[in-house]
Motif scaffolding. Structure first.
Motif, PDB file in Angstrom:
ATOM      1  N   ARG A  40       0.832  -1.217   0.000  1.00 48.56           N
ATOM      2  CA  ARG A  40       0.000   0.000   0.000  1.00 48.56           C
ATOM      3  C   ARG A  40       0.858   1.254   0.000  1.00 48.56           C
ATOM      4  NH1 ARG A  40      -4.067   1.765   4.998  1.00 48.56           N
ATOM      5  NH2 ARG A  40      -4.163   3.983   4.461  1.00 48.56           N
ATOM      6  N   PHE A  41       1.835   1.301   0.884  1.00 45.47           N
ATOM      7  CA  PHE A  41       2.654   2.514   0.985  1.00 45.47           C
ATOM      8  C   PHE A  41       3.787   2.548  -0.038  1.00 45.47           C
ATOM      9  CE2 PHE A  41       0.387   2.739   4.984  1.00 45.47           C
ATOM     10  CZ  PHE A  41       0.111   4.096   5.054  1.00 45.47           C
ATOM     11  N   ILE A  43       3.127   1.817  -3.159  1.00 46.91           N
ATOM     12  CA  ILE A  43       2.380   2.477  -4.229  1.00 46.91           C
ATOM     13  C   ILE A  43       2.378   3.992  -4.006  1.00 46.91           C
ATOM     14  CG2 ILE A  43       0.077   2.788  -5.239  1.00 46.91           C
ATOM     15  CD1 ILE A  43      -0.440  -0.188  -4.608  1.00 46.91           C
ATOM     16  N   ALA A  44       2.097   4.385  -2.763  1.00 52.68           N
ATOM     17  CA  ALA A  44       2.067   5.813  -2.436  1.00 52.68           C
ATOM     18  C   ALA A  44       3.443   6.450  -2.632  1.00 52.68           C
ATOM     19  CB  ALA A  44       1.593   6.004  -0.999  1.00 52.68           C
ATOM     20  N   THR A 196       5.634   7.800   3.708  1.00 53.50           N
ATOM     21  CA  THR A 196       5.251   6.605   2.962  1.00 53.50           C
ATOM     22  C   THR A 196       6.426   5.644   2.776  1.00 53.50           C
ATOM     23  OG1 THR A 196       5.639   7.787   0.874  1.00 53.50           O
ATOM     24  CG2 THR A 196       3.399   7.799   1.748  1.00 53.50           C
ATOM     25  N   SER A 200       6.531   1.909   4.398  1.00 56.91           N
ATOM     26  CA  SER A 200       6.618   0.770   3.485  1.00 56.91           C
ATOM     27  C   SER A 200       7.791  -0.141   3.820  1.00 56.91           C
ATOM     28  CB  SER A 200       6.742   1.271   2.040  1.00 56.91           C
ATOM     29  OG  SER A 200       6.833   0.192   1.143  1.00 56.91           O
ATOM     30  N   LEU A 230      -6.044  -2.402  -2.450  1.00 58.67           N
ATOM     31  CA  LEU A 230      -4.742  -1.764  -2.641  1.00 58.67           C
ATOM     32  C   LEU A 230      -4.887  -0.457  -3.409  1.00 58.67           C
ATOM     33  CD1 LEU A 230      -2.418  -4.797  -3.472  1.00 58.67           C
ATOM     34  CD2 LEU A 230      -2.329  -3.344  -1.435  1.00 58.67           C
ATOM     35  N   ASN A 233      -6.675   2.004  -0.768  1.00 58.06           N
ATOM     36  CA  ASN A 233      -5.791   2.355   0.346  1.00 58.06           C
ATOM     37  C   ASN A 233      -4.481   2.965  -0.128  1.00 58.06           C
ATOM     38  OD1 ASN A 233      -7.817   1.077   1.727  1.00 58.06           O
ATOM     39  ND2 ASN A 233      -6.478  -0.103   3.043  1.00 58.06           N
ATOM     40  N   GLY A 234      -3.948   2.469  -1.269  1.00 58.84           N
ATOM     41  CA  GLY A 234      -2.650   2.945  -1.734  1.00 58.84           C
ATOM     42  C   GLY A 234      -2.701   4.294  -2.399  1.00 58.84           C
ATOM     43  N   SER A 238      -3.670   6.595   1.021  1.00 59.03           N
ATOM     44  CA  SER A 238      -2.285   6.897   1.402  1.00 59.03           C
ATOM     45  C   SER A 238      -1.752   8.142   0.708  1.00 59.03           C
ATOM     46  CB  SER A 238      -1.384   5.702   1.089  1.00 59.03           C
ATOM     47  OG  SER A 238      -1.763   4.592   1.855  1.00 59.03           O
TER      48      SER A 238
END
Length: 307
Positions: A40-41, A43-44, A196, A200, A230, A233-234, A238
């Protein structure tokens, strides 16, 4: 108008966060919790790297020198670390409790934040904010209570998931305190990326540690439950909320921010009702009303004092 703009941004963040409980709960049957956080993080982080690259390509920015500003970069790292700890406790805890209850227990940060604010920032909450905190506290009591027996006695029951979620609320309170402090001294780009990226990296590390200790096996099934979660949230949560919170919370005190964030369990309960068919009983509805009342009281009466 600036104050209302800042608060509106945080309310929007809270609405988005409310949806993450249901999205994450649905996906945890197909992916281990910390691996979910890591992806998720990640991706962010990827999105923020592109954002910073394009921004600097158009208008080059000179960032503080590492050697002469170590404390500034350490503060940015610490902000990311508190974010990671908060999400780790909350997401692992979500495996062992409902999305609705997880949202409510995370809402206890509204009680913790003023205490930490007084300790770390020497900023005393006003009587209006304290009144709001007390009302929200009663609301959270009703939200966590269960009616049992023929006499409908109220009983509060805490399991492993509840305890972990409460731990997450404590670390999210620390995070709110440090957002207030770091956003006034660190460049926005550094804060966005540090939060982020640190979250991650540590989430991936913890995912392997939990697998090694056999607390939680490392697994993933890229099915219809994981991919939408994902994405939501991502990217939406995020990226969107980290940007908005880091940019706009600096214009609001930590206590007021915490009170606004206490709307999160209300939003999560509404969304869990429609997505997971989780239901609130009469005591839960009372709790919801009290949380909203507490936020409104703090909004109308709250101003902080320094000492």
């Amino acid at each position: 108008m600036t104050r209302y703009k800042n608060e509106a941004a945080l309310i929007f963040c809270t609405l988005i966060w409310g949806g993450t409980f249901s999205a994450t709960k649905l996906s945890l049957v197909s992916i281990s919790s910390c691996l979910f956080i890591g992806i998720r993080f990640a991706i962010a982080t990827f999105v923020f790297v592109i954002y910073i690259f394009l921004k600097n390509r158009k208008n080059p920015v000179s960032y503080p020198d590492w050697k002469t500003n170590k404390s500034l970069y350490f503060l940015a790292f610490l902000l990311g670390f508190w974010m990671f700890i908060g999400f780790a406790f909350e997401t692992v805890g979500l495996k062992y409790t409902t999305a609705t209850k997880s949202g409510f227990l995370t809402g206890t940060l509204v009680v913790i934040t003023p205490i930490l604010q007084t300790i770390f920032l020497k900023r005393m909450p006003s009587s209006g904010n304290l009144l709001g905190v007390i009302v929200v506290m009663f609301g959270l009591f009703f939200l966590s209570a269960e009616s049992v027996g023929e006499d409908h006695k109220l009983v509060i029951s805490y399991h492993l998931g509840d305890i972990l979620t409460l731990g997450g609320a404590f670390f999210f309170s620390l995070y709110i305190i440090y957002v207030d402090k770091a956003s006034k001294s660190c460049p926005l780009d550094i804060l966005l990326l540090s939060q982020t990226l640190v979250t991650s990296i540590f989430a991936f590390i913890l995912a392997f540690i939990l697998d090694w200790t056999e607390f939680e096996p490392l697994f993933i099934k890229m099915d219809s439950r994981v991919m939408p979660a994902l994405f939501y949230n991502g990217l939406i949560s995020s990226v969107g909320t980290t940007f908005l919170q880091t940019k706009y919370q600096k214009g609001i005190s930590p206590t007021r921010a915490g009170l606004i964030f206490s709307l999160e369990p209300v939003f999560s309960a509404i969304l869990a009702y429609f997505t997971l068919e989780e239901r609130l009983d009469a005591t839960g509805l009372i709790g919801c009303s009290l949380v909203l009342t507490g936020v409104l009281l703090a909004e109308l009466l709250g101003r902080e004092k320094k000492f």
